[in-house]
Design a protein around this motif. Structure first.
Motif, PDB file in Angstrom:
ATOM      1  N   UNK A   1       0.836  -1.243  -0.046  1.00 22.13           N
ATOM      2  CA  UNK A   1       0.053  -0.006   0.073  1.00 22.13           C
ATOM      3  C   UNK A   1       1.054   1.119   0.116  1.00 22.13           C
ATOM      4  N   UNK A   2       0.544   2.351  -0.822  1.00 24.41           N
ATOM      5  CA  UNK A   2       1.460   3.622  -0.870  1.00 24.41           C
ATOM      6  C   UNK A   2       2.742   3.253  -1.627  1.00 24.41           C
ATOM      7  N   UNK A   3       2.832   2.109  -2.391  1.00 20.87           N
ATOM      8  CA  UNK A   3       4.205   1.949  -3.090  1.00 20.87           C
ATOM      9  C   UNK A   3       3.764   1.644  -4.580  1.00 20.87           C
ATOM     10  N   UNK A   4       4.829   1.894  -5.552  1.00 20.08           N
ATOM     11  CA  UNK A   4       4.367   1.747  -6.703  1.00 20.08           C
ATOM     12  C   UNK A   4       3.927   0.318  -7.252  1.00 20.08           C
ATOM     13  N   UNK A   5       4.424  -0.707  -6.182  1.00 20.65           N
ATOM     14  CA  UNK A   5       3.686  -2.160  -6.296  1.00 20.65           C
ATOM     15  C   UNK A   5       2.339  -2.290  -6.371  1.00 20.65           C
ATOM     16  N   UNK A   6       1.689  -0.954  -5.709  1.00 22.59           N
ATOM     17  CA  UNK A   6       0.121  -1.312  -5.368  1.00 22.59           C
ATOM     18  C   UNK A   6      -0.782  -1.401  -6.839  1.00 22.59           C
ATOM     19  N   UNK A   7       0.015  -0.702  -7.871  1.00 21.11           N
ATOM     20  CA  UNK A   7      -0.701  -0.696  -9.156  1.00 21.11           C
ATOM     21  C   UNK A   7      -0.394  -1.606 -10.085  1.00 21.11           C
ATOM     22  N   UNK A   8       0.638  -2.553  -9.640  1.00 23.95           N
ATOM     23  CA  UNK A   8       0.963  -3.642 -10.657  1.00 23.95           C
ATOM     24  C   UNK A   8       0.342  -4.919 -10.732  1.00 23.95           C
ATOM     25  N   UNK A   9       0.213  -5.565 -11.831  1.00 28.12           N
ATOM     26  CA  UNK A   9      -0.243  -6.782 -11.672  1.00 28.12           C
ATOM     27  C   UNK A   9       0.488  -7.864 -10.958  1.00 28.12           C
ATOM     28  N   UNK A  10      -0.187  -8.848 -10.234  1.00 29.74           N
ATOM     29  CA  UNK A  10       0.668  -9.862  -9.279  1.00 29.74           C
ATOM     30  C   UNK A  10       1.985 -10.282  -9.910  1.00 29.74           C
ATOM     31  N   UNK A  11       2.136 -10.676 -11.256  1.00 28.42           N
ATOM     32  CA  UNK A  11       3.091 -11.306 -11.780  1.00 28.42           C
ATOM     33  C   UNK A  11       4.229 -10.463 -12.163  1.00 28.42           C
ATOM     34  N   UNK A  12       3.876  -8.979 -12.359  1.00 31.21           N
ATOM     35  CA  UNK A  12       4.926  -8.000 -12.463  1.00 31.21           C
ATOM     36  C   UNK A  12       5.544  -7.794 -11.085  1.00 31.21           C
ATOM     37  N   UNK A  13       4.714  -7.867 -10.128  1.00 34.23           N
ATOM     38  CA  UNK A  13       5.215  -7.648  -8.635  1.00 34.23           C
ATOM     39  C   UNK A  13       6.326  -8.595  -8.460  1.00 34.23           C
ATOM     40  N   UNK A  14       5.967  -9.892  -8.700  1.00 38.14           N
ATOM     41  CA  UNK A  14       6.744 -10.895  -8.664  1.00 38.14           C
ATOM     42  C   UNK A  14       8.244 -10.985  -9.346  1.00 38.14           C
ATOM     43  N   UNK A  15       8.156 -10.515 -10.576  1.00 38.80           N
ATOM     44  CA  UNK A  15       9.242 -10.417 -11.451  1.00 38.80           C
ATOM     45  C   UNK A  15       9.999  -9.250 -11.126  1.00 38.80           C
ATOM     46  N   UNK A  16       9.594  -8.228 -10.730  1.00 36.30           N
ATOM     47  CA  UNK A  16      10.264  -7.048 -10.147  1.00 36.30           C
ATOM     48  C   UNK A  16      10.876  -7.139  -8.842  1.00 36.30           C
ATOM     49  N   UNK A  17      10.384  -8.013  -8.215  1.00 36.28           N
ATOM     50  CA  UNK A  17      11.099  -7.916  -6.678  1.00 36.28           C
ATOM     51  C   UNK A  17      11.856  -9.418  -6.549  1.00 36.28           C
TER      52      UNK A  17
END
Ligand code: MN
Length: 189
Positions: free
Chosen positions: A43-59
């Motif tokens: 919440x309140x991070x750039x990840x909040x607007x990402x698709x779940x798959x994108x959060x996984x590959x970005x982190x």
């Protein structure tokens, strides 16, 4: 805000191989908790607007995002696990998949033997996967804790959760019997 995705069958649909009680805890408590944790962390991070798959590959493999990766991957892995099973499964009726499995493993029986060996060899918590590698070949791989093939550019086709919470109520320490139920009666293959 992520929400708990619907199960593709009733909580008791996988009995007697996975009990309603196990499914109730695993889905409503474990899966829900990963979702709640992830929502708080992003919440309140750039990840909040990402698709779940994108959060996984970005982190993936970035220590400072370890908690986000772990919870995001566990959310994804569990949804994929629910969709890796169905009542009266494991018939391997899809001719194209039958051909690929027999070509890459020798036989369906050999595929199941190898999958079970890997599931038993996973030390501690983790997952066992049927994946397609970057050369288009089917392979069985295991991952530890929350790790997921999505983080390694592999295409997951099937998974089984081998964390103790997946089977302890029904099988206690007998992981092999749980895997037999999955491979012989529940997998979507
Ligand atoms: Mn689990």
């Amino acid at each position: 805000m992520l929400t708990l995705p619907a199960l593709p069958y009733a909580l008791n649909a996988l009995e007697p191989f996975i009990s309603e009680r196990t499914m109730d805890f695993h889905y409503h408590k474990h899966h829900q908790t990963y979702i709640d944790n992830l929502n708080k962390l992003i919440s309140n991070t750039p990840f909040a607007k990402m698709e779940l798959e994108k959060i996984i590959t970005e982190t993936a493999e970035q220590k400072q995002y370890g908690a986000i990766f772990n919870n995001a991957a566990q959310v994804w892995n569990h949804t994929f696990f629910w969709h890796s099973m169905k009542p009266r499964g494991s018939q391997l009726k899809n001719p194209a998949l039958y051909e690929r499995i027999t070509s890459d493993f020798g036989s369906f029986e050999q595929f199941k033997t190898t999958f079970k060996q890997e599931a038993l060899a996973q030390f501690g918590s983790g997952w066992v996967w049927l994946i397609e590698n970057q050369r288009g070949k089917l392979e069985i791989v295991k991952t530890s804790n929350a790790d997921t093939p999505l983080a390694h550019h592999l295409l997951p086709l099937l998974t089984c959760d081998v964390w103790e919470h997946a089977y302890y109520l029904d099988y206690q320490n007998r992981r092999g019997e749980f895997i037999d139920g999955f491979l012989n009666h529940l997998s979507i293959l």
